[in-house]
Design a protein around this motif. Structure first.
Motif, PDB file in Angstrom:
ATOM      1  N   GLU A 128       1.198   3.992  -3.030  1.00  0.00           N
ATOM      2  CA  GLU A 128       0.918   5.410  -2.827  1.00  0.00           C
ATOM      3  C   GLU A 128       2.057   6.268  -3.397  1.00  0.00           C
ATOM      4  O   GLU A 128       1.816   7.314  -4.003  1.00  0.00           O
ATOM      5  CB  GLU A 128       0.745   5.669  -1.329  1.00  0.00           C
ATOM      6  CG  GLU A 128      -0.169   6.834  -1.058  1.00  0.00           C
ATOM      7  CD  GLU A 128      -0.529   6.936   0.418  1.00  0.00           C
ATOM      8  OE1 GLU A 128      -0.204   7.968   1.019  1.00  0.00           O
ATOM      9  OE2 GLU A 128      -1.125   5.971   0.965  1.00  0.00           O
TER      10      GLU A 128
ATOM     11  N   ARG B 184       0.846  -1.198   0.000  1.00  0.00           N
ATOM     12  CA  ARG B 184       0.000   0.000   0.000  1.00  0.00           C
ATOM     13  C   ARG B 184       0.885   1.253   0.000  1.00  0.00           C
ATOM     14  O   ARG B 184       0.629   2.210  -0.712  1.00  0.00           O
ATOM     15  CB  ARG B 184      -0.919  -0.021   1.220  1.00  0.00           C
ATOM     16  CG  ARG B 184      -2.075   0.918   1.127  1.00  0.00           C
ATOM     17  CD  ARG B 184      -3.307   0.464   1.914  1.00  0.00           C
ATOM     18  NE  ARG B 184      -2.987   0.027   3.263  1.00  0.00           N
ATOM     19  CZ  ARG B 184      -3.190  -1.205   3.724  1.00  0.00           C
ATOM     20  NH1 ARG B 184      -3.739  -2.130   2.948  1.00  0.00           N
ATOM     21  NH2 ARG B 184      -2.868  -1.542   4.952  1.00  0.00           N
TER      22      ARG B 184
ATOM     23  N   LYS C 239      -8.449   5.083  -4.147  1.00  0.00           N
ATOM     24  CA  LYS C 239      -9.726   5.633  -4.622  1.00  0.00           C
ATOM     25  C   LYS C 239     -10.179   6.759  -3.699  1.00  0.00           C
ATOM     26  O   LYS C 239     -10.713   7.773  -4.131  1.00  0.00           O
ATOM     27  CB  LYS C 239     -10.812   4.545  -4.648  1.00  0.00           C
ATOM     28  CG  LYS C 239     -10.929   3.833  -5.963  1.00  0.00           C
ATOM     29  CD  LYS C 239     -12.057   2.824  -5.970  1.00  0.00           C
ATOM     30  CE  LYS C 239     -13.395   3.420  -6.388  1.00  0.00           C
ATOM     31  NZ  LYS C 239     -14.356   2.353  -6.789  1.00  0.00           N
ATOM     32  N   GLU C 240      -9.964   6.530  -2.428  1.00  0.00           N
ATOM     33  CA  GLU C 240     -10.403   7.502  -1.437  1.00  0.00           C
ATOM     34  C   GLU C 240      -9.540   8.763  -1.478  1.00  0.00           C
ATOM     35  O   GLU C 240     -10.031   9.877  -1.350  1.00  0.00           O
ATOM     36  CB  GLU C 240     -10.319   6.853  -0.056  1.00  0.00           C
ATOM     37  CG  GLU C 240     -11.228   7.471   0.969  1.00  0.00           C
ATOM     38  CD  GLU C 240     -11.282   6.568   2.193  1.00  0.00           C
ATOM     39  OE1 GLU C 240     -10.756   6.978   3.242  1.00  0.00           O
ATOM     40  OE2 GLU C 240     -11.813   5.441   2.079  1.00  0.00           O
ATOM     41  N   LYS C 241      -8.232   8.551  -1.663  1.00  0.00           N
ATOM     42  CA  LYS C 241      -7.307   9.688  -1.529  1.00  0.00           C
ATOM     43  C   LYS C 241      -7.163  10.538  -2.788  1.00  0.00           C
ATOM     44  O   LYS C 241      -6.886  11.728  -2.703  1.00  0.00           O
ATOM     45  CB  LYS C 241      -5.917   9.172  -1.121  1.00  0.00           C
ATOM     46  CG  LYS C 241      -5.873   8.761   0.338  1.00  0.00           C
ATOM     47  CD  LYS C 241      -4.486   8.312   0.760  1.00  0.00           C
ATOM     48  CE  LYS C 241      -4.474   7.963   2.237  1.00  0.00           C
ATOM     49  NZ  LYS C 241      -3.424   6.994   2.579  1.00  0.00           N
TER      50      LYS C 241
ATOM     51  N   ASP D 158     -19.129   0.868  -5.954  1.00  0.00           N
ATOM     52  CA  ASP D 158     -19.355  -0.047  -4.837  1.00  0.00           C
ATOM     53  C   ASP D 158     -20.826  -0.095  -4.423  1.00  0.00           C
ATOM     54  O   ASP D 158     -21.162   0.014  -3.244  1.00  0.00           O
ATOM     55  CB  ASP D 158     -18.469   0.363  -3.644  1.00  0.00           C
ATOM     56  CG  ASP D 158     -18.315  -0.784  -2.655  1.00  0.00           C
ATOM     57  OD1 ASP D 158     -18.638  -1.931  -3.019  1.00  0.00           O
ATOM     58  OD2 ASP D 158     -17.902  -0.532  -1.510  1.00  0.00           O
TER      59      ASP D 158
ATOM     60  N   TYR E  89     -17.454   0.005  -9.605  1.00  0.00           N
ATOM     61  CA  TYR E  89     -16.687   1.235  -9.405  1.00  0.00           C
ATOM     62  C   TYR E  89     -17.248   2.056  -8.250  1.00  0.00           C
ATOM     63  O   TYR E  89     -16.509   2.572  -7.422  1.00  0.00           O
ATOM     64  CB  TYR E  89     -16.670   2.070 -10.687  1.00  0.00           C
ATOM     65  CG  TYR E  89     -15.874   3.341 -10.524  1.00  0.00           C
ATOM     66  CD1 TYR E  89     -14.480   3.320 -10.598  1.00  0.00           C
ATOM     67  CD2 TYR E  89     -16.501   4.546 -10.230  1.00  0.00           C
ATOM     68  CE1 TYR E  89     -13.739   4.472 -10.401  1.00  0.00           C
ATOM     69  CE2 TYR E  89     -15.764   5.707 -10.029  1.00  0.00           C
ATOM     70  CZ  TYR E  89     -14.386   5.663 -10.112  1.00  0.00           C
ATOM     71  OH  TYR E  89     -13.649   6.797  -9.900  1.00  0.00           O
TER      72      TYR E  89
ATOM     73  N   GLU F 184      -8.722   0.543  -2.578  1.00  0.00           N
ATOM     74  CA  GLU F 184      -9.689   1.321  -1.786  1.00  0.00           C
ATOM     75  C   GLU F 184      -9.042   2.600  -1.264  1.00  0.00           C
ATOM     76  O   GLU F 184      -9.617   3.683  -1.305  1.00  0.00           O
ATOM     77  CB  GLU F 184     -10.233   0.481  -0.628  1.00  0.00           C
ATOM     78  CG  GLU F 184     -11.202  -0.607  -1.062  1.00  0.00           C
ATOM     79  CD  GLU F 184     -12.228  -0.136  -2.103  1.00  0.00           C
ATOM     80  OE1 GLU F 184     -12.820   0.940  -1.893  1.00  0.00           O
ATOM     81  OE2 GLU F 184     -12.399  -0.807  -3.145  1.00  0.00           O
ATOM     82  N   ASP F 185      -7.837   2.437  -0.761  1.00  0.00           N
ATOM     83  CA  ASP F 185      -7.068   3.540  -0.215  1.00  0.00           C
ATOM     84  C   ASP F 185      -6.866   4.646  -1.265  1.00  0.00           C
ATOM     85  O   ASP F 185      -7.139   5.837  -1.011  1.00  0.00           O
ATOM     86  CB  ASP F 185      -5.706   2.969   0.221  1.00  0.00           C
ATOM     87  CG  ASP F 185      -4.804   4.013   0.843  1.00  0.00           C
ATOM     88  OD1 ASP F 185      -5.263   4.711   1.761  1.00  0.00           O
ATOM     89  OD2 ASP F 185      -3.643   4.131   0.398  1.00  0.00           O
TER      90      ASP F 185
END
Lengths: 273, 273
Positions: A55, A51, A85-87, B223, B221, A82-83
């Motif tokens: 990044e 991860r 996508k969020e950031k 979710d 995509y 997921e990480d």
């Protein structure tokens, strides 16, 4: 309409199997690719480490001003999708969902095999994705830690490769799968050997290639495909290791001359261990 | 994870060709469908009018609490997709981009035919979508205003249908297209006849069926795919006309017993003209 490049990242040359499909299906789009060859293989690393590396790679590409990020690596998708996508403020796409969807579409007997790195298989990401859509399917997963080194050392069509693949895939002998997901973007380089060992009746799913269908759909959905009138900016390839072996495999695989630039570790604030 | 239904809307029964593919590829998802049979065909109407009707249909489905809207109608996609994407707080998907992508993937000689309603063809939506991705392709578009009435009157495998299709498609005789986009969701019901007239060497693209691939990608995509453990809520079908003929075609086409409910015009504040 957005004329910026699409970023692709991988632990090494594997992501080029995804890029090859992008060059075919999305000839107008510009591509920036980075392979983290200095720190591969990602497979045996902890998900925390993968991860973190992911990044760093993503940050490198973001600085080049990309409009979309494709995690062209199954291990990194399992650990970091997921990480990221969020950031990140741009669409981020992994290779596991597209591969899972394709496998479900193709299987007839509902018995699906998945091969990948230790990290990917341990994460159960494919199993989870497949079973969440159809819990009646049988999924047989196998880690193949010897495959990535074969590809990265440019031995992917050697007699050694044939022996290793045959021995490893013996696991599937009595599993009666009709579909096998190549759950690592390095594996399509071993495809002829894998197909030979599995038999022609088994359909191989190239997750990376499937991913380009999703990339294309999202370019349309977000209205960020490249304008066909705009000039295509030059594709760019980066590797964190010495470019020589990268260029050799890339030029062979993509059938174009690739001259990768070295993404210097110290400039990137990347840590090698 | 989102267990709400996916909404599908069409001018009539055509959208059921998209629903059929959804039932196949996304068996866990719940489906709400509305066909605006009281006001079909949409094809000859102005885009302003189609946009207005589409908004009413979308409002009807939004009140049923859907998580995603599929405009399962090419005419309505051409007229209203941008508008609805902007106005609705959920993902909205049309059928034209997926059909265009599939055609580009399939063609070998880069000569693509498109058939659709007058509204769709006049909008040049397919041409624009295809050429924006590859300006070297030749696109031949033909409005087929007689096709939708054939389907809606349940005559889609009659001798009359064969005659009408053969006469209409004569346009393509010297066009040498290797790919033909069925740019109206009603046309897959005429598929055997169209294939027969065009010849087996021409690949037919069912835009609606292709759209389900995009639906599936976007469910992942964002979710919002359905939880496989959750109970599937009952699918529901609505039509603005008397349900009898709708049920007959729907049951035949979907191979399940469909009992549509009448979506009453006065309740919906829909205007018939």
């Amino acid at each position: 309409m957005d004329n910026r490049a699409i970023g692709f990242m991988d632990s090494g040359v594997g992501g080029l199997t995804v890029v090859r499909e992008a060059l075919r299906q999305l000839p107008l789009e510009s591509i920036y690719f980075i392979g983290d060859q200095a720190r591969l293989p990602y497979g045996p690393r902890s998900s925390t480490e993968v991860r973190k590396f992911s990044e760093q790679m993503a940050t490198f590409l973001m600085k080049k001003d990309i409009k979309m990020l494709v995690i062209a690596c199954n291990t990194a998708t399992a650990a970091a999708l997921e990480d990221l996508k969020e950031k990140l403020p741009i669409p981020v796409i992994g290779v596991i969902s597209p591969g899972s969807r394709a496998a479900l579409k193709v299987t007839r007997n509902r018995r699906i095999g998945v091969i990948g790195t230790e990290g990917t298989i341990k994460s159960k990401a494919y199993e989870t994705a497949i079973l969440s859509k159809d819990s009646s399917v049988q999924v047989y997963s196998l880690a193949c830690p010897k495959f990535v080194p074969l590809v990265e050392s440019n031995e992917y069509d050697s007699p050694v490769a044939k022996k290793v693949v045959a021995e490893t895939l013996r696991y599937f002998e009595n599993k009666d799968v009709d579909t096998l997901v190549l759950g690592c973007t390095h594996y399509p380089l071993l495809r002829p050997i894998i197909q030979d060992v599995m038999g022609s009746q088994v359909k191989l799913i190239d997750s990376g290639a499937e991913t380009i269908g999703t990339v294309s759909a999202l370019l349309d959905y977000f209205d960020i495909a490249k304008n066909s009138n705009g000039e295509k900016s030059k594709d760019a390839y980066y590797t964190t290791a010495a470019p020589k072996s990268f260029n050799q495999i890339a030029s062979q695989w993509l059938q174009i001359k690739v001259a990768a630039q070295k993404a210097r570790i110290d400039q990137l604030h990347l840590e090698v261990n």
